[in-house]
Design a protein around this motif. Structure first.
Motif, short mmCIF file in Angstrom:
data_model
loop_
_atom_site.label_atom_id
_atom_site.label_comp_id
_atom_site.label_asym_id
_atom_site.label_seq_id
_atom_site.Cartn_x
_atom_site.Cartn_y
_atom_site.Cartn_z
N UNK A 51 0.83 -1.21 0.00
CA UNK A 51 0.00 0.00 0.00
C UNK A 51 0.87 1.27 0.00
N UNK A 52 1.92 1.25 0.82
CA UNK A 52 2.80 2.43 0.88
C UNK A 52 3.46 2.66 -0.47
N UNK A 53 3.95 1.59 -1.10
CA UNK A 53 4.59 1.72 -2.41
C UNK A 53 3.58 2.26 -3.43
N UNK A 54 2.37 1.71 -3.39
CA UNK A 54 1.32 2.13 -4.33
C UNK A 54 1.01 3.62 -4.19
N UNK A 55 0.97 4.09 -2.95
CA UNK A 55 0.72 5.53 -2.71
C UNK A 55 1.78 6.41 -3.37
N UNK A 56 2.97 5.82 -3.58
CA UNK A 56 4.07 6.56 -4.21
C UNK A 56 4.26 6.16 -5.68
N UNK A 57 3.31 5.44 -6.23
CA UNK A 57 3.38 5.10 -7.66
C UNK A 57 4.28 3.93 -8.00
N UNK A 58 4.59 3.09 -6.99
CA UNK A 58 5.46 1.92 -7.23
C UNK A 58 4.67 0.65 -6.96
N UNK A 59 4.67 -0.26 -7.92
CA UNK A 59 3.92 -1.51 -7.76
C UNK A 59 4.86 -2.65 -7.37
N UNK A 60 4.73 -3.13 -6.13
CA UNK A 60 5.56 -4.26 -5.69
C UNK A 60 4.70 -5.50 -5.44
N UNK A 61 3.42 -5.45 -5.86
CA UNK A 61 2.47 -6.50 -5.50
C UNK A 61 2.78 -7.86 -6.13
N UNK A 62 3.53 -7.86 -7.23
CA UNK A 62 3.83 -9.12 -7.91
C UNK A 62 5.05 -9.84 -7.36
N UNK A 63 5.78 -9.21 -6.48
CA UNK A 63 7.01 -9.82 -5.94
C UNK A 63 6.67 -10.95 -4.97
N UNK A 64 7.62 -11.91 -4.85
CA UNK A 64 7.44 -13.02 -3.90
C UNK A 64 8.72 -13.23 -3.11
N UNK A 65 8.55 -13.49 -1.81
CA UNK A 65 9.70 -13.69 -0.92
C UNK A 65 10.45 -14.98 -1.25
N UNK A 66 11.78 -14.89 -1.23
CA UNK A 66 12.60 -16.10 -1.33
C UNK A 66 13.85 -15.91 -0.48
N UNK A 67 14.38 -17.00 0.07
CA UNK A 67 15.61 -16.88 0.86
C UNK A 67 16.85 -16.81 -0.04
N UNK A 68 17.89 -16.14 0.45
CA UNK A 68 19.15 -16.02 -0.30
C UNK A 68 19.80 -17.39 -0.47
N UNK A 69 20.49 -17.57 -1.60
CA UNK A 69 21.24 -18.81 -1.83
C UNK A 69 22.70 -18.45 -2.08
N UNK A 70 23.58 -19.42 -1.98
CA UNK A 70 25.01 -19.15 -2.25
C UNK A 70 25.21 -18.74 -3.72
N UNK A 71 24.32 -19.24 -4.59
CA UNK A 71 24.38 -18.89 -6.02
C UNK A 71 24.16 -17.38 -6.23
N UNK A 72 23.33 -16.77 -5.37
CA UNK A 72 23.08 -15.33 -5.50
C UNK A 72 24.38 -14.53 -5.36
N UNK A 73 25.27 -15.00 -4.51
CA UNK A 73 26.53 -14.27 -4.29
C UNK A 73 27.43 -14.35 -5.52
N UNK A 74 27.22 -15.39 -6.30
CA UNK A 74 27.94 -15.55 -7.56
C UNK A 74 27.30 -14.68 -8.65
N UNK A 75 25.95 -14.72 -8.69
CA UNK A 75 25.20 -14.14 -9.82
C UNK A 75 25.10 -12.62 -9.83
N UNK A 76 25.02 -12.01 -8.62
CA UNK A 76 24.76 -10.57 -8.56
C UNK A 76 26.06 -9.77 -8.46
N UNK A 77 26.03 -8.52 -8.97
CA UNK A 77 27.23 -7.68 -8.96
C UNK A 77 27.32 -6.83 -7.70
N UNK A 78 26.16 -6.39 -7.19
CA UNK A 78 26.14 -5.59 -5.96
C UNK A 78 25.03 -6.12 -5.06
N UNK A 79 25.38 -6.37 -3.80
CA UNK A 79 24.43 -6.95 -2.84
C UNK A 79 24.32 -5.97 -1.66
N UNK A 80 23.14 -5.36 -1.51
CA UNK A 80 22.95 -4.31 -0.50
C UNK A 80 22.12 -4.85 0.67
#
Ligand code: 4NP
Length: 153
Positions: A51-80
């Motif tokens: 709802x907060x994102x929508x109020x600011x014009x950002x749609x996050x409703x399609x996202x789904x939670x997933x836990x981090x994997x060791x592969x993510x540390x390989x695949x991504x360039x910047x992890x914040x």
């Protein structure tokens, strides 16, 4: 260039940061988010975050939670990472120096560090807490965007 946002549950802070930064960057950037715990795996973001994102014009409703994997540390360039405890958990997954160098505290990378290492977790707060966190994430993502675009040019 692939960017990963990380928080604890991947239903409040990192989904917001993902949606905000994706809206700011050109299409040749990939932005994703994960959690350090699997408790909410498969769930959409918290309704208050959506709802907060929508109020600011950002749609996050399609996202789904997933836990981090060791592969993510390989695949991504910047992890914040949204807070220090998340940062420590992610660093503990790194297998080499190259992976460790990709991992940063989100507020530190944005230069919004000051005394505060942590984006406050709004999970236990009301809508006001989500609004405050949204504004902090938006300001910080703007600064990270400028950094990424200057690195990538
Ligand atoms: P997030 O917030 O890490 O910003 O997604 C939380 C969501 C859920 C829980 C903790 C924090 N939890 O304990 O279920």
């Amino acid at each position: 260039m692939k960017i990963l946002m990380v928080c604890l549950g991947n239903i409040c802070r990192s989904p917001l940061a993902e949606g905000i930064l994706r809206n700011m960057l050109p299409d040749n950037f990939t932005v994703d988010s994960v959690g350090t715990i699997s408790l909410h795996e498969g769930e959409h973001p918290d309704q208050r975050a959506i709802k907060t994102a929508k109020n600011h014009g950002t749609d996050i409703s399609g996202q789904k939670s997933r836990p981090i994997t060791v592969q993510d540390l390989q695949n991504f360039d910047h992890i914040y990472c949204m807070d220090l405890s998340v940062y420590e958990d992610v660093i503990s997954l790194a297998q080499n120096e190259e992976q460790r160098k990709k991992i940063a505290l989100f507020l530190e990378a944005a230069g919004n560090y000051g005394e505060n290492t942590d984006v406050p977790d709004p999970y236990w707060s009301g809508m006001k807490g989500f609004e405050k966190v949204f504004l902090l994430l938006e300001d910080s993502c703007g600064k990270i965007k400028t950094k990424l675009l200057s690195q990538n040019s």
